[in-house]
Write an enzyme that holds these catalytic residues in place. Sequence first.
Site, PDB file in Angstrom:
ATOM      1  N   GLU A  13     -22.731  41.067  43.487  1.00  0.00           N
ATOM      2  CA  GLU A  13     -24.564  41.172  42.893  1.00  0.00           C
ATOM      3  C   GLU A  13     -25.926  40.560  43.580  1.00  0.00           C
ATOM      4  O   GLU A  13     -25.806  40.000  44.953  1.00  0.00           O
ATOM      5  CB  GLU A  13     -24.229  39.429  42.386  1.00  0.00           C
ATOM      6  CG  GLU A  13     -25.130  39.225  41.711  1.00  0.00           C
ATOM      7  CD  GLU A  13     -24.767  37.941  40.037  1.00  0.00           C
ATOM      8  OE1 GLU A  13     -25.543  36.616  40.174  1.00  0.00           O
ATOM      9  OE2 GLU A  13     -23.544  37.539  39.927  1.00  0.00           O
ATOM     10  N   ILE A  32     -19.901  23.494  30.235  1.00  0.00           N
ATOM     11  CA  ILE A  32     -19.979  24.347  29.622  1.00  0.00           C
ATOM     12  C   ILE A  32     -18.747  25.141  28.970  1.00  0.00           C
ATOM     13  O   ILE A  32     -19.949  25.953  27.269  1.00  0.00           O
ATOM     14  CB  ILE A  32     -20.348  25.190  30.301  1.00  0.00           C
ATOM     15  CG1 ILE A  32     -21.590  25.209  31.212  1.00  0.00           C
ATOM     16  CG2 ILE A  32     -20.487  27.175  29.829  1.00  0.00           C
ATOM     17  CD1 ILE A  32     -21.950  26.192  32.116  1.00  0.00           C
ATOM     18  N   ASP A  37     -21.290  38.563  32.765  1.00  0.00           N
ATOM     19  CA  ASP A  37     -22.918  38.404  33.397  1.00  0.00           C
ATOM     20  C   ASP A  37     -22.714  37.583  34.941  1.00  0.00           C
ATOM     21  O   ASP A  37     -24.335  37.901  35.289  1.00  0.00           O
ATOM     22  CB  ASP A  37     -23.686  36.717  32.954  1.00  0.00           C
ATOM     23  CG  ASP A  37     -24.623  36.202  33.431  1.00  0.00           C
ATOM     24  OD1 ASP A  37     -25.836  37.026  33.183  1.00  0.00           O
ATOM     25  OD2 ASP A  37     -24.960  35.461  33.325  1.00  0.00           O
ATOM     26  N   ARG A  40     -18.568  32.754  38.455  1.00  0.00           N
ATOM     27  CA  ARG A  40     -19.242  33.316  39.176  1.00  0.00           C
ATOM     28  C   ARG A  40     -18.247  35.419  39.361  1.00  0.00           C
ATOM     29  O   ARG A  40     -17.587  35.116  39.722  1.00  0.00           O
ATOM     30  CB  ARG A  40     -19.208  32.216  40.348  1.00  0.00           C
ATOM     31  CG  ARG A  40     -19.831  31.135  40.532  1.00  0.00           C
ATOM     32  CD  ARG A  40     -21.408  31.728  40.931  1.00  0.00           C
ATOM     33  NE  ARG A  40     -22.425  30.864  40.711  1.00  0.00           N
ATOM     34  CZ  ARG A  40     -22.857  30.417  39.985  1.00  0.00           C
ATOM     35  NH1 ARG A  40     -22.910  30.739  38.483  1.00  0.00           N
ATOM     36  NH2 ARG A  40     -23.506  29.209  39.889  1.00  0.00           N
TER      37      ARG A  40
END
Length: 314
Positions: free
Chosen positions: A258, A150, A253, A230
């Site tokens: 979360e 990524i 993001d 994360r």
Amino acid sequence: MTSDVWLPIPAGEIDGLPAGSGLNYRFWDGGPDFPADPADCVFYAVPYMKGMEVAVRPLSAMTSVRVVQTLSAGIDHVQPGVGSLPPGVRLCNAKGVHEASTAELTLALILASLRGFPGFVHGQDKEEWRAGFYPALADKSVLIVGYGSIGAAIEDRLVPFECARVARVARSARASERGEVHALTDLPALLPQADVVILSTPLTERTKGLVNAGFLAGMKDGALLVNVARGPVVDTEALLAEVGSGRLTAALDVTDPEPLPSGHPLWHAPGVLISPHVGGSTSAFMPRAKRLLAGQVTRFAAGDPVRNVVLTTE
């Protein structure tokens, strides 16, 4: 005993799954009822974005499983159940599925944050014309922390934007096609040079809380922190202190906690742009996920090595 393959996508919707291989395809997307006896499952593809509780729920009963395949780049939501698995089980991630989508979102977050898009949206709501000069990505120095597939995809998309420099950091130093990859231990020397710091590292014991008060203090004044990794990689309280003072900005993001609960101070922290963990949740996901599953099950049925093995249980 039967040999079951648990899939979070109906088998009829996945082209290329081997037929006549002695495998029974069972559809389970994380619902309350299992599709069959977990003890008969030999290949378990984990439901996508259903959380840790769902991911690990059948693992302790999967006494015959040989492969656990996630549809996410990270495996942190499965690891708590790995200890209950029999020896020799291969845990695989979804390398190749999320690179394009996550890299796209990373660039979108950077550009939106630097160019002031949140303010434009608020201005449009109030019918205000908010003209002015805004930072550009061009001529900025970028640091990518977590240079796996990524991270490399993010750099590929940074190339046309005329950045002054892109530095790369991974767990250990190595060479890449685009240049030197530094070790995590080099961060103190690299952080003060970066205008944009991108987090794309997996969540491990080493990276949990990596972005703490000391890390943030090492970033230059006015720098942008972008987290597509994360949430727990970042110390939320330390980040709130820095953005609250106006010294840093952030585009996230992922958050910790979360999903971000109503009333959390991050929602309205100055200079913070939040997207709701949608790095991989795009139209690009499903075709790539189906190709991954078809390829992995085909290799498994043929007795060939599966790909993307992150760990093997002992």
